[in-house]
Design a protein around this motif. Sequence first.
Motif, PDB file in Angstrom:
ATOM      1  N   ASP A 406       0.801  -1.230   0.000  1.00 41.26           N
ATOM      2  CA  ASP A 406       0.000   0.000   0.000  1.00 41.26           C
ATOM      3  C   ASP A 406       0.831   1.276   0.000  1.00 41.26           C
ATOM      4  N   ARG A 407       1.655   1.461  -1.036  1.00 39.16           N
ATOM      5  CA  ARG A 407       2.437   2.701  -1.155  1.00 39.16           C
ATOM      6  C   ARG A 407       2.844   2.927  -2.607  1.00 39.16           C
ATOM      7  N   THR A 408       3.140   4.181  -2.943  1.00 44.02           N
ATOM      8  CA  THR A 408       3.565   4.508  -4.301  1.00 44.02           C
ATOM      9  C   THR A 408       5.014   4.087  -4.504  1.00 44.02           C
ATOM     10  N   VAL A 409       5.299   3.612  -5.721  1.00 44.79           N
ATOM     11  CA  VAL A 409       6.645   3.181  -6.089  1.00 44.79           C
ATOM     12  C   VAL A 409       6.948   3.717  -7.480  1.00 44.79           C
ATOM     13  N   LEU A 410       8.229   3.702  -7.827  1.00 48.18           N
ATOM     14  CA  LEU A 410       8.644   4.107  -9.173  1.00 48.18           C
ATOM     15  C   LEU A 410       9.082   2.878  -9.941  1.00 48.18           C
ATOM     16  N   ALA A 411       8.380   2.587 -11.028  1.00 53.02           N
ATOM     17  CA  ALA A 411       8.774   1.508 -11.929  1.00 53.02           C
ATOM     18  C   ALA A 411       9.706   2.083 -12.985  1.00 53.02           C
ATOM     19  N   CYS A 412      10.911   1.513 -13.098  1.00 55.74           N
ATOM     20  CA  CYS A 412      11.939   2.008 -14.017  1.00 55.74           C
ATOM     21  C   CYS A 412      11.920   1.162 -15.287  1.00 55.74           C
ATOM     22  N   THR A 413      11.686   1.795 -16.427  1.00 56.28           N
ATOM     23  CA  THR A 413      11.613   1.074 -17.695  1.00 56.28           C
ATOM     24  C   THR A 413      12.468   1.782 -18.739  1.00 56.28           C
ATOM     25  N   GLU A 414      12.682   1.106 -19.835  1.00 56.41           N
ATOM     26  CA  GLU A 414      13.507   1.656 -20.915  1.00 56.41           C
ATOM     27  C   GLU A 414      12.902   2.921 -21.505  1.00 56.41           C
ATOM     28  N   THR A 415      11.572   3.026 -21.491  1.00 54.88           N
ATOM     29  CA  THR A 415      10.901   4.185 -22.084  1.00 54.88           C
ATOM     30  C   THR A 415      10.585   5.277 -21.068  1.00 54.88           C
ATOM     31  N   GLY A 416      10.768   4.983 -19.784  1.00 55.34           N
ATOM     32  CA  GLY A 416      10.518   6.008 -18.765  1.00 55.34           C
ATOM     33  C   GLY A 416       9.964   5.443 -17.480  1.00 55.34           C
ATOM     34  N   GLY A 417      10.038   6.252 -16.430  1.00 57.98           N
ATOM     35  CA  GLY A 417       9.525   5.821 -15.128  1.00 57.98           C
ATOM     36  C   GLY A 417       8.017   5.944 -15.053  1.00 57.98           C
ATOM     37  N   LYS A 418       7.415   5.087 -14.242  1.00 56.41           N
ATOM     38  CA  LYS A 418       5.968   5.101 -14.036  1.00 56.41           C
ATOM     39  C   LYS A 418       5.686   5.010 -12.532  1.00 56.41           C
ATOM     40  N   ILE A 419       4.787   5.850 -12.058  1.00 54.71           N
ATOM     41  CA  ILE A 419       4.365   5.770 -10.660  1.00 54.71           C
ATOM     42  C   ILE A 419       3.265   4.717 -10.545  1.00 54.71           C
TER      43      ILE A 419
END
Length: 640
Positions: A406-419
Amino acid sequence: MLKKLLVLIILAMLQNLGVQAQKDYKLSDIAPALLFKADAVVRDMETNVDMLAADQVVMHVTKAVTILNKNGEEMAQLVLPYNKSMAIKAVKGLVYNAEGMVIQKIALSSFEDISAASDFSLYEDDRLKHFAPVVTTYPYTVFYDYEYRIKQNLVIPDWYANPYVDVSVQRSVYNFSCKPGAKIRMKAYNYTGEGLETKSPEKTTFSWEVHDKPAVKREPYMVSSDNFLTYVKVAPEAFSFYNAKGTYSDWEGLGKWIYNDLLKSRQQLSPATVNEVKDLVNGIQDPKEKARKIYKFVQDKTRYISVQIGIGGYQPISAENVHYLGYGDCKGLVNYTQALLKVVGVPSMYCIVYAGNFKQNLDASFASMNQANHIILCLPFEKDTTWLECTSQVAPFGYLGDFTDDRTVLACTETGGKILHTPVLTSDMNTVKRFAQLQVDKSGNITGSVKSVFGGANYDRDEDILTKPYAEQLKSLKEIYDVDNINFEKLKIVQDKGTSSPSTTESFELSIPGYVVQSGNLAYLIPNIFNKLSNVPNLRERKQELYLNRGYTYEDETTFTLPENYIVEYQPQNSSVKTAFGSYESSVTMKDRTLIYKRKLIGNSGKFPAKSYAEFADFMNKGYSADLNKVIFNLASLKK
């Protein structure tokens, strides 16, 4: 003669300046409002950060703190971390007594130099300088003056006017300077007014200043201090970090840099490893089942060891090295698992998160590198999303638990980060269901069996117990079930990891000599043996929001088989309380020689206004009182 006189005059002026610069920090100079409910007072603190270039940052701090009592001792200490990119150039200080007289001088040699490596860390670049004054008479004041030279600007330390509750602020100032035209993102939290911007041909300075801010008293069930303390985050758009350079202005840009510059080159696997992984999932078509197989492979092959090296501790060791060595930290194990999944065509996302039992989110509106402390893996399947905790050798597939729920995270991908947001463990998921069959003999001794089923955030409650020898397991149970004279045997713990809602079943037999207290013709039985609430303090004036971190549901059913001579003298009434914070129900029923005790407690999560604390305390304390209810039996027949 004139030249000699001039030298003497200059020396006298310098000496006078030194005297003027050295303050006495008398307690009488502190306003009464700043002493109220405070353990310490920040008398005067100034933090100056000068970003001369992306790889040349100077941070100079002076601070004086008056320690009012033993609870404020933490504020008297100074801990200075340092590493290859962050060097301590100077440090000195003074300690004053209550009258403002200097009683100790502090130099670099006064500090203890220790490794920042933890017990589970194999490699770590960071070290610490630590000093704590030894003063036993309060109040006293400690003054520090230190300077850092920092060779990077990706991580500019957050500035807190005061990082602690129970501490007031007389004056605290933050100045951040940079070259004119530098693109800097800044965000002030819980700051009244606007920061000040000052420009000159050489540099631009941004300033924040806090004066006469009273202490915030620590309260039970309060929100994170970041909800009310004053602090500032600074993030330059163009950065240099251990010779790596980049730019970002939001989470999308930061996530893209992390993946492409820190991860991508570390995901290469040897042909032999690639073939091994393909053979592992040979014949499996379902992507989720492939992932499940690979996760189990990673758990069996690797173990967690902290490795805080490689581009400031942010870059993982290579996936092939993890495969060969059989260990890694959270970065390395997630990167390794992601690399294995990529081989078999299962996409996943490397996610940074602030982990801990107390939930803390990344600020979705302000991207910066120093908001997280852990890495987890996200698998976005077609029909659902699965999250993996790659540092655990025993966690069920898809189970995060209360460390990252139950918390926000940053997903790191080749095309950009996603919350993204991790799954919520709700009150009806975080369960404990306990069933006990107990016998009471004529002397008040209890024997019987107990079975408890733990789910949700409680699933891994017995995880540490399972790692111990059997005799130590029984000792651990005595600490968990805090009942006088209790003894355990035939302990069995079984974990069901194969479902979407994993559970742990704990069963044992017990004996409690003298649990039912006998006095004269009466016997007293508290039917709630295993799960009592604690008393919640009543506060005359609540200041902070009420915060209930995580919900839960606890159910108990205990059956007591009683001796024939136990005749009920008093039976407590059933209890039932329902509020916005949860509900409580308990009942005692008699059937022949059997007493049946049932209890159900539901706790809700959420934030509530400060004024609702009294109602919450009343709810919890009604449950606390009901948990202590006694059934009284008449034993008169024993005397016949």
